[in-house]
Design a protein around this motif. Structure first.
Motif, mmCIF file in Angstrom:
data_model
loop_
_atom_site.group_PDB
_atom_site.id
_atom_site.type_symbol
_atom_site.label_atom_id
_atom_site.label_comp_id
_atom_site.label_asym_id
_atom_site.label_seq_id
_atom_site.Cartn_x
_atom_site.Cartn_y
_atom_site.Cartn_z
ATOM 1 N N ASP A 184 3.781 -5.219 -16.036
ATOM 2 C CA ASP A 184 4.056 -3.798 -15.832
ATOM 3 C C ASP A 184 5.219 -3.574 -14.884
ATOM 4 O O ASP A 184 5.398 -2.473 -14.349
ATOM 5 C CB ASP A 184 2.810 -3.088 -15.286
ATOM 6 C CG ASP A 184 1.737 -2.927 -16.351
ATOM 7 O OD1 ASP A 184 2.082 -2.460 -17.454
ATOM 8 O OD2 ASP A 184 0.577 -3.284 -16.088
ATOM 9 N N CYS A 185 6.014 -4.618 -14.654
ATOM 10 C CA CYS A 185 7.158 -4.523 -13.749
ATOM 11 C C CYS A 185 8.411 -5.007 -14.468
ATOM 12 O O CYS A 185 8.437 -6.123 -14.996
ATOM 13 C CB CYS A 185 6.909 -5.357 -12.491
ATOM 14 S SG CYS A 185 8.292 -5.399 -11.340
ATOM 15 N N GLU A 186 9.444 -4.162 -14.501
ATOM 16 C CA GLU A 186 10.729 -4.573 -15.058
ATOM 17 C C GLU A 186 11.584 -5.137 -13.923
ATOM 18 O O GLU A 186 11.790 -4.467 -12.903
ATOM 19 C CB GLU A 186 11.440 -3.397 -15.705
ATOM 20 C CG GLU A 186 12.798 -3.763 -16.299
ATOM 21 C CD GLU A 186 13.475 -2.584 -16.956
ATOM 22 O OE1 GLU A 186 13.322 -2.436 -18.182
ATOM 23 O OE2 GLU A 186 14.133 -1.808 -16.239
ATOM 24 N N ALA A 246 6.626 -9.258 -2.673
ATOM 25 C CA ALA A 246 6.611 -9.394 -4.137
ATOM 26 C C ALA A 246 5.246 -9.849 -4.630
ATOM 27 O O ALA A 246 4.733 -9.338 -5.635
ATOM 28 C CB ALA A 246 7.700 -10.372 -4.571
ATOM 29 N N HIS A 247 4.634 -10.804 -3.932
ATOM 30 C CA HIS A 247 3.285 -11.262 -4.315
ATOM 31 C C HIS A 247 2.288 -10.109 -4.275
ATOM 32 O O HIS A 247 1.397 -10.020 -5.134
ATOM 33 C CB HIS A 247 2.829 -12.381 -3.382
ATOM 34 C CG HIS A 247 3.432 -13.715 -3.687
ATOM 35 N ND1 HIS A 247 3.108 -14.455 -4.812
ATOM 36 C CD2 HIS A 247 4.349 -14.458 -2.997
ATOM 37 C CE1 HIS A 247 3.788 -15.578 -4.812
ATOM 38 N NE2 HIS A 247 4.541 -15.613 -3.740
ATOM 39 N N GLU A 248 2.429 -9.223 -3.290
ATOM 40 C CA GLU A 248 1.475 -8.127 -3.132
ATOM 41 C C GLU A 248 1.717 -6.985 -4.121
ATOM 42 O O GLU A 248 0.899 -6.079 -4.239
ATOM 43 C CB GLU A 248 1.526 -7.593 -1.696
ATOM 44 C CG GLU A 248 1.065 -8.589 -0.647
ATOM 45 C CD GLU A 248 -0.398 -8.991 -0.808
ATOM 46 O OE1 GLU A 248 -1.208 -8.129 -1.212
ATOM 47 O OE2 GLU A 248 -0.720 -10.163 -0.530
ATOM 48 N N LEU A 249 2.837 -7.014 -4.827
ATOM 49 C CA LEU A 249 3.140 -5.977 -5.818
ATOM 50 C C LEU A 249 2.702 -6.361 -7.233
ATOM 51 O O LEU A 249 2.991 -5.642 -8.189
ATOM 52 C CB LEU A 249 4.647 -5.679 -5.822
ATOM 53 C CG LEU A 249 5.226 -5.037 -4.558
ATOM 54 C CD1 LEU A 249 6.746 -4.907 -4.683
ATOM 55 C CD2 LEU A 249 4.596 -3.671 -4.288
ATOM 56 N N MET A 250 2.000 -7.466 -7.344
ATOM 57 C CA MET A 250 1.641 -7.971 -8.671
ATOM 58 C C MET A 250 0.696 -7.054 -9.445
ATOM 59 O O MET A 250 0.627 -7.122 -10.673
ATOM 60 C CB MET A 250 1.031 -9.366 -8.545
ATOM 61 C CG MET A 250 2.036 -10.445 -8.172
ATOM 62 S SD MET A 250 3.331 -10.611 -9.420
ATOM 63 C CE MET A 250 2.370 -11.228 -10.799
ATOM 64 N N ARG A 251 -0.032 -6.183 -8.754
ATOM 65 C CA ARG A 251 -0.957 -5.281 -9.450
ATOM 66 C C ARG A 251 -0.374 -3.878 -9.636
ATOM 67 O O ARG A 251 -1.026 -2.999 -10.194
ATOM 68 C CB ARG A 251 -2.282 -5.186 -8.690
ATOM 69 C CG ARG A 251 -3.043 -6.507 -8.615
ATOM 70 C CD ARG A 251 -4.374 -6.335 -7.890
ATOM 71 N NE ARG A 251 -5.064 -7.593 -7.728
ATOM 72 C CZ ARG A 251 -4.856 -8.442 -6.725
ATOM 73 N NH1 ARG A 251 -3.958 -8.143 -5.796
ATOM 74 N NH2 ARG A 251 -5.534 -9.572 -6.641
ATOM 75 N N HIS A 252 0.835 -3.649 -9.164
ATOM 76 C CA HIS A 252 1.456 -2.345 -9.330
ATOM 77 C C HIS A 252 1.897 -2.146 -10.782
ATOM 78 O O HIS A 252 2.179 -3.098 -11.493
ATOM 79 C CB HIS A 252 2.663 -2.208 -8.399
ATOM 80 C CG HIS A 252 2.300 -1.825 -6.995
ATOM 81 N ND1 HIS A 252 1.459 -2.581 -6.217
ATOM 82 C CD2 HIS A 252 2.672 -0.750 -6.224
ATOM 83 C CE1 HIS A 252 1.321 -2.005 -5.034
ATOM 84 N NE2 HIS A 252 2.036 -0.895 -5.023
ATOM 85 N N ARG A 253 1.965 -0.887 -11.181
ATOM 86 C CA ARG A 253 2.321 -0.558 -12.557
ATOM 87 C C ARG A 253 3.596 0.298 -12.560
ATOM 88 O O ARG A 253 3.827 1.114 -11.679
ATOM 89 C CB ARG A 253 1.184 0.211 -13.234
ATOM 90 C CG ARG A 253 -0.125 -0.562 -13.285
ATOM 91 C CD ARG A 253 -1.256 0.295 -13.838
ATOM 92 N NE ARG A 253 -1.004 0.688 -15.216
ATOM 93 C CZ ARG A 253 -1.349 -0.048 -16.269
ATOM 94 N NH1 ARG A 253 -1.967 -1.214 -16.087
ATOM 95 N NH2 ARG A 253 -1.101 0.364 -17.499
ATOM 96 N N GLY A 254 4.395 0.077 -13.591
ATOM 97 C CA GLY A 254 5.561 0.933 -13.803
ATOM 98 C C GLY A 254 6.679 0.760 -12.799
ATOM 99 O O GLY A 254 7.477 1.688 -12.608
ATOM 100 N N LYS A 268 0.825 -1.210 0.000
ATOM 101 C CA LYS A 268 0.000 0.000 0.000
ATOM 102 C C LYS A 268 0.860 1.261 0.000
ATOM 103 O O LYS A 268 0.453 2.304 -0.524
ATOM 104 C CB LYS A 268 -0.924 0.003 1.220
ATOM 105 C CG LYS A 268 -2.071 -0.983 1.139
ATOM 106 C CD LYS A 268 -2.916 -0.927 2.401
ATOM 107 C CE LYS A 268 -4.040 -1.959 2.356
ATOM 108 N NZ LYS A 268 -4.836 -1.962 3.618
ATOM 109 N N ALA A 269 2.047 1.162 0.603
ATOM 110 C CA ALA A 269 2.918 2.333 0.702
ATOM 111 C C ALA A 269 3.803 2.527 -0.521
ATOM 112 O O ALA A 269 4.403 3.590 -0.691
ATOM 113 C CB ALA A 269 3.798 2.211 1.957
ATOM 114 N N VAL A 270 3.907 1.505 -1.378
ATOM 115 C CA VAL A 270 4.753 1.588 -2.573
ATOM 116 C C VAL A 270 3.956 2.253 -3.701
ATOM 117 O O VAL A 270 2.935 1.726 -4.136
ATOM 118 C CB VAL A 270 5.225 0.188 -3.020
ATOM 119 C CG1 VAL A 270 5.959 0.278 -4.358
ATOM 120 C CG2 VAL A 270 6.126 -0.439 -1.964
ATOM 121 N N PRO A 271 4.420 3.388 -4.194
ATOM 122 C CA PRO A 271 3.686 4.030 -5.299
ATOM 123 C C PRO A 271 4.003 3.369 -6.635
ATOM 124 O O PRO A 271 5.060 2.752 -6.811
ATOM 125 C CB PRO A 271 4.217 5.464 -5.269
ATOM 126 C CG PRO A 271 5.607 5.331 -4.733
ATOM 127 C CD PRO A 271 5.580 4.179 -3.753
#
Length: 254
Positions: free
Chosen positions: A135-137, A108-116, A88-91
Protein backbone atom coordinates in the motif's frame (compact mmCIF):
# COMPACT_ATOMS: atom_id res chain seq x y z
CA UNK A 1 29.64 -3.40 18.20
CA UNK A 2 26.42 -3.21 20.20
CA UNK A 3 27.22 -1.67 23.61
CA UNK A 4 25.97 -3.60 26.64
CA UNK A 5 23.90 -1.67 29.23
CA UNK A 6 26.93 -0.61 31.27
CA UNK A 7 28.83 0.51 28.19
CA UNK A 8 25.78 2.44 26.96
CA UNK A 9 25.59 4.23 30.32
CA UNK A 10 29.32 4.92 30.17
CA UNK A 11 28.83 6.54 26.76
CA UNK A 12 26.06 8.71 28.17
CA UNK A 13 28.23 9.85 31.09
CA UNK A 14 31.08 10.82 28.80
CA UNK A 15 28.78 12.63 26.38
CA UNK A 16 27.17 14.55 29.24
CA UNK A 17 30.54 15.63 30.66
CA UNK A 18 32.69 15.86 27.54
CA UNK A 19 35.58 13.99 29.14
CA UNK A 20 36.08 11.81 32.24
CA UNK A 21 38.95 9.98 33.87
CA UNK A 22 39.04 6.20 34.07
CA UNK A 23 39.09 6.46 37.86
CA UNK A 24 35.94 8.58 38.00
CA UNK A 25 34.12 6.18 35.68
CA UNK A 26 35.11 3.20 37.82
CA UNK A 27 33.79 5.01 40.90
CA UNK A 28 30.53 6.01 39.21
CA UNK A 29 29.75 2.48 38.07
CA UNK A 30 31.18 0.63 41.06
CA UNK A 31 33.50 -1.51 38.95
CA UNK A 32 37.26 -2.05 38.74
CA UNK A 33 39.66 0.07 36.73
CA UNK A 34 40.36 -2.99 34.58
CA UNK A 35 36.65 -3.28 33.69
CA UNK A 36 36.45 0.38 32.68
CA UNK A 37 39.65 0.14 30.65
CA UNK A 38 38.27 -2.91 28.83
CA UNK A 39 35.00 -1.08 28.07
CA UNK A 40 36.85 2.03 26.96
CA UNK A 41 39.13 -0.01 24.69
CA UNK A 42 36.15 -1.66 22.96
CA UNK A 43 34.23 1.60 22.59
CA UNK A 44 37.21 3.50 21.25
CA UNK A 45 37.98 0.74 18.73
CA UNK A 46 34.37 1.07 17.56
CA UNK A 47 34.88 4.81 17.08
CA UNK A 48 32.36 5.74 19.77
CA UNK A 49 34.90 7.26 22.20
CA UNK A 50 38.40 8.69 22.02
CA UNK A 51 41.04 7.82 24.62
CA UNK A 52 43.69 10.09 26.10
CA UNK A 53 46.19 9.42 28.89
CA UNK A 54 44.16 8.50 31.98
CA UNK A 55 40.76 9.22 30.52
CA UNK A 56 38.27 9.25 27.69
CA UNK A 57 36.33 11.87 25.74
CA UNK A 58 33.77 12.11 22.97
CA UNK A 59 35.21 11.89 19.45
CA UNK A 60 35.97 15.44 18.36
CA UNK A 61 36.09 15.13 14.59
CA UNK A 62 33.89 17.59 12.73
CA UNK A 63 34.72 16.12 9.33
CA UNK A 64 33.97 12.40 9.61
CA UNK A 65 30.92 10.56 10.88
CA UNK A 66 30.89 7.26 12.76
CA UNK A 67 30.83 4.30 10.37
CA UNK A 68 27.38 3.24 9.15
CA UNK A 69 27.42 -0.25 10.72
CA UNK A 70 28.37 1.25 14.08
CA UNK A 71 25.61 3.85 13.79
CA UNK A 72 23.07 1.09 13.11
CA UNK A 73 23.73 -0.40 16.54
CA UNK A 74 24.28 2.85 18.43
CA UNK A 75 21.19 3.92 20.45
CA UNK A 76 19.13 1.32 18.57
CA UNK A 77 16.40 1.22 21.23
CA UNK A 78 16.09 5.01 21.21
CA UNK A 79 15.81 5.06 17.42
CA UNK A 80 13.07 2.45 17.51
CA UNK A 81 11.08 4.48 20.04
CA UNK A 82 11.54 7.62 17.96
CA UNK A 83 10.44 5.72 14.85
CA UNK A 84 7.23 4.55 16.54
CA UNK A 85 6.49 8.13 17.61
CA UNK A 86 7.02 9.43 14.08
CA UNK A 87 4.88 6.68 12.54
CA UNK A 88 1.97 7.52 14.87
CA UNK A 89 2.06 11.10 13.59
CA UNK A 90 2.14 10.15 9.89
CA UNK A 91 -1.39 9.93 8.48
CA UNK A 92 -2.42 7.40 5.86
CA UNK A 93 -2.65 8.75 2.33
CA UNK A 94 0.11 11.34 2.54
CA UNK A 95 3.33 12.04 0.64
CA UNK A 96 6.75 12.01 2.27
CA UNK A 97 10.44 12.37 1.53
CA UNK A 98 12.77 10.28 3.71
CA UNK A 99 16.49 11.00 3.55
CA UNK A 100 19.67 9.14 4.50
CA UNK A 101 20.19 7.83 8.03
CA UNK A 102 19.72 4.94 10.40
CA UNK A 103 16.87 6.73 12.20
CA UNK A 104 14.91 7.27 8.98
CA UNK A 105 15.44 3.58 8.20
CA UNK A 106 13.90 2.74 11.58
CA UNK A 107 10.94 4.96 10.66
CA UNK A 108 10.52 3.08 7.37
CA UNK A 109 10.10 -0.18 9.32
CA UNK A 110 7.37 1.44 11.42
CA UNK A 111 5.48 2.62 8.31
CA UNK A 112 4.93 -0.91 7.03
CA UNK A 113 1.27 -0.95 8.10
CA UNK A 114 0.40 2.48 6.70
CA UNK A 115 -1.87 2.70 3.67
CA UNK A 116 -1.83 5.00 0.67
CA UNK A 117 1.63 6.46 1.22
CA UNK A 118 3.76 7.90 -1.55
CA UNK A 119 7.38 7.96 -0.39
CA UNK A 120 10.28 9.60 -2.20
CA UNK A 121 13.70 8.66 -0.90
CA UNK A 122 17.40 8.94 -1.64
CA UNK A 123 18.06 5.99 0.68
CA UNK A 124 18.13 2.55 -0.96
CA UNK A 125 17.68 0.89 2.45
CA UNK A 126 14.44 2.83 3.00
CA UNK A 127 13.30 1.92 -0.52
CA UNK A 128 13.98 -1.78 0.07
CA UNK A 129 12.09 -1.75 3.37
CA UNK A 130 8.99 0.09 2.13
CA UNK A 131 8.82 -1.77 -1.18
CA UNK A 132 7.47 -4.69 0.88
CA UNK A 133 4.44 -2.58 1.82
CA UNK A 134 1.95 -3.13 -1.05
CA UNK A 135 0.00 0.00 0.00
CA UNK A 136 3.04 2.26 -0.36
CA UNK A 137 4.36 3.68 -3.63
CA UNK A 138 8.13 4.16 -3.45
CA UNK A 139 9.95 6.60 -5.73
CA UNK A 140 13.75 6.39 -5.69
CA UNK A 141 15.86 9.45 -6.47
CA UNK A 142 18.59 9.26 -9.09
CA UNK A 143 22.21 10.06 -8.39
CA UNK A 144 25.44 8.54 -7.07
CA UNK A 145 25.07 5.64 -4.62
CA UNK A 146 27.43 5.74 -1.63
CA UNK A 147 28.57 2.18 -1.01
CA UNK A 148 29.04 2.67 2.72
CA UNK A 149 25.35 3.33 3.51
CA UNK A 150 23.43 3.07 0.20
CA UNK A 151 22.57 6.75 0.29
CA UNK A 152 22.06 8.54 -3.04
CA UNK A 153 23.67 11.97 -3.41
CA UNK A 154 24.79 14.47 -6.04
CA UNK A 155 23.37 17.18 -8.27
CA UNK A 156 21.09 14.71 -10.06
CA UNK A 157 19.55 13.83 -6.68
CA UNK A 158 18.95 17.50 -5.85
CA UNK A 159 17.34 18.11 -9.25
CA UNK A 160 15.13 15.05 -8.79
CA UNK A 161 13.87 16.18 -5.36
CA UNK A 162 13.07 19.64 -6.71
CA UNK A 163 10.34 18.18 -8.93
CA UNK A 164 8.11 17.52 -5.93
CA UNK A 165 6.23 19.27 -3.14
CA UNK A 166 5.35 16.74 -0.43
CA UNK A 167 3.29 16.84 2.74
CA UNK A 168 6.16 15.82 5.05
CA UNK A 169 9.91 15.94 4.65
CA UNK A 170 11.53 13.70 7.28
CA UNK A 171 15.24 14.22 7.79
CA UNK A 172 17.92 12.89 10.08
CA UNK A 173 20.94 14.85 11.27
CA UNK A 174 24.46 14.26 12.57
CA UNK A 175 24.65 17.17 15.00
CA UNK A 176 22.73 20.08 16.53
CA UNK A 177 24.77 22.91 18.02
CA UNK A 178 23.76 25.31 20.83
CA UNK A 179 23.05 28.15 18.37
CA UNK A 180 20.32 25.98 16.83
CA UNK A 181 22.28 25.11 13.68
CA UNK A 182 21.67 21.69 12.13
CA UNK A 183 24.90 20.10 10.92
CA UNK A 184 26.17 17.12 8.96
CA UNK A 185 29.43 15.78 7.56
CA UNK A 186 28.93 15.39 3.80
CA UNK A 187 28.20 18.58 1.83
CA UNK A 188 26.60 16.50 -0.96
CA UNK A 189 24.17 14.95 1.51
CA UNK A 190 23.47 18.39 2.96
CA UNK A 191 22.52 19.77 -0.47
CA UNK A 192 19.95 16.99 -0.83
CA UNK A 193 18.59 17.67 2.65
CA UNK A 194 18.30 21.37 1.79
CA UNK A 195 16.21 20.46 -1.25
CA UNK A 196 13.99 18.28 0.95
CA UNK A 197 13.44 21.16 3.40
CA UNK A 198 12.59 23.57 0.58
CA UNK A 199 10.16 21.17 -1.10
CA UNK A 200 8.19 19.95 1.93
CA UNK A 201 5.08 21.56 3.39
CA UNK A 202 6.17 20.38 6.84
CA UNK A 203 9.73 19.53 7.92
CA UNK A 204 10.20 16.90 10.62
CA UNK A 205 13.52 16.06 12.25
CA UNK A 206 14.01 12.63 13.86
CA UNK A 207 17.14 12.40 16.00
CA UNK A 208 18.24 10.74 19.21
CA UNK A 209 19.56 12.71 22.17
CA UNK A 210 23.24 12.03 21.36
CA UNK A 211 23.08 14.51 18.46
CA UNK A 212 22.58 17.52 20.73
CA UNK A 213 25.85 19.47 21.21
CA UNK A 214 27.59 17.28 18.63
CA UNK A 215 29.76 19.24 16.17
CA UNK A 216 29.87 18.58 12.43
CA UNK A 217 31.49 20.52 9.62
CA UNK A 218 28.65 21.44 7.23
CA UNK A 219 25.64 23.57 8.15
CA UNK A 220 22.39 22.12 6.84
CA UNK A 221 19.99 24.66 8.26
CA UNK A 222 18.56 25.99 11.49
CA UNK A 223 16.15 24.64 14.06
CA UNK A 224 13.74 27.45 13.18
CA UNK A 225 13.10 25.75 9.80
CA UNK A 226 11.54 22.72 11.52
CA UNK A 227 7.90 22.08 12.26
CA UNK A 228 8.40 19.02 14.49
CA UNK A 229 11.30 17.43 16.35
CA UNK A 230 11.11 13.78 17.40
CA UNK A 231 13.67 12.61 19.95
CA UNK A 232 13.99 10.11 22.79
CA UNK A 233 14.84 12.36 25.76
CA UNK A 234 14.10 15.92 26.78
CA UNK A 235 16.60 18.19 24.98
CA UNK A 236 19.19 19.84 27.26
CA UNK A 237 19.57 23.61 27.64
CA UNK A 238 19.48 25.83 25.62
CA UNK A 239 17.38 23.78 23.18
CA UNK A 240 13.98 24.04 24.93
CA UNK A 241 14.19 27.83 24.65
CA UNK A 242 15.27 27.66 21.00
CA UNK A 243 12.44 25.27 20.16
CA UNK A 244 9.89 27.47 21.93
CA UNK A 245 11.10 30.63 20.21
CA UNK A 246 10.95 28.91 16.82
CA UNK A 247 7.52 27.41 17.44
CA UNK A 248 8.80 23.86 16.90
CA UNK A 249 6.70 21.06 18.38
CA UNK A 250 8.92 18.61 20.28
CA UNK A 251 7.78 15.00 20.72
CA UNK A 252 9.75 12.94 23.24
CA UNK A 253 9.22 9.26 22.51
CA UNK A 254 8.12 7.12 25.45
Amino acid sequence: MTPNPRQAQLLEEVRANGALSVESLAERFGVTLQTVRRDVKLLSEAGLLARFHGGVRVPSSTVENIAYRQRQNLNADAKQRIARSVAKAVPDGCSLILNIGTTTEAVAHELMRHRGLRVITNNLNVAAILSDNPDCEVIVAGGVVRSRDRGIVGEATVDFIRQFKVDIGLIGISGIEPDGSLRDFDYREVKVSRAIIEHSREVWLATDHSKFNRPAMVQLGHMSELDMLFTDAAPPDPYPRLLSEAGVQCEVAA
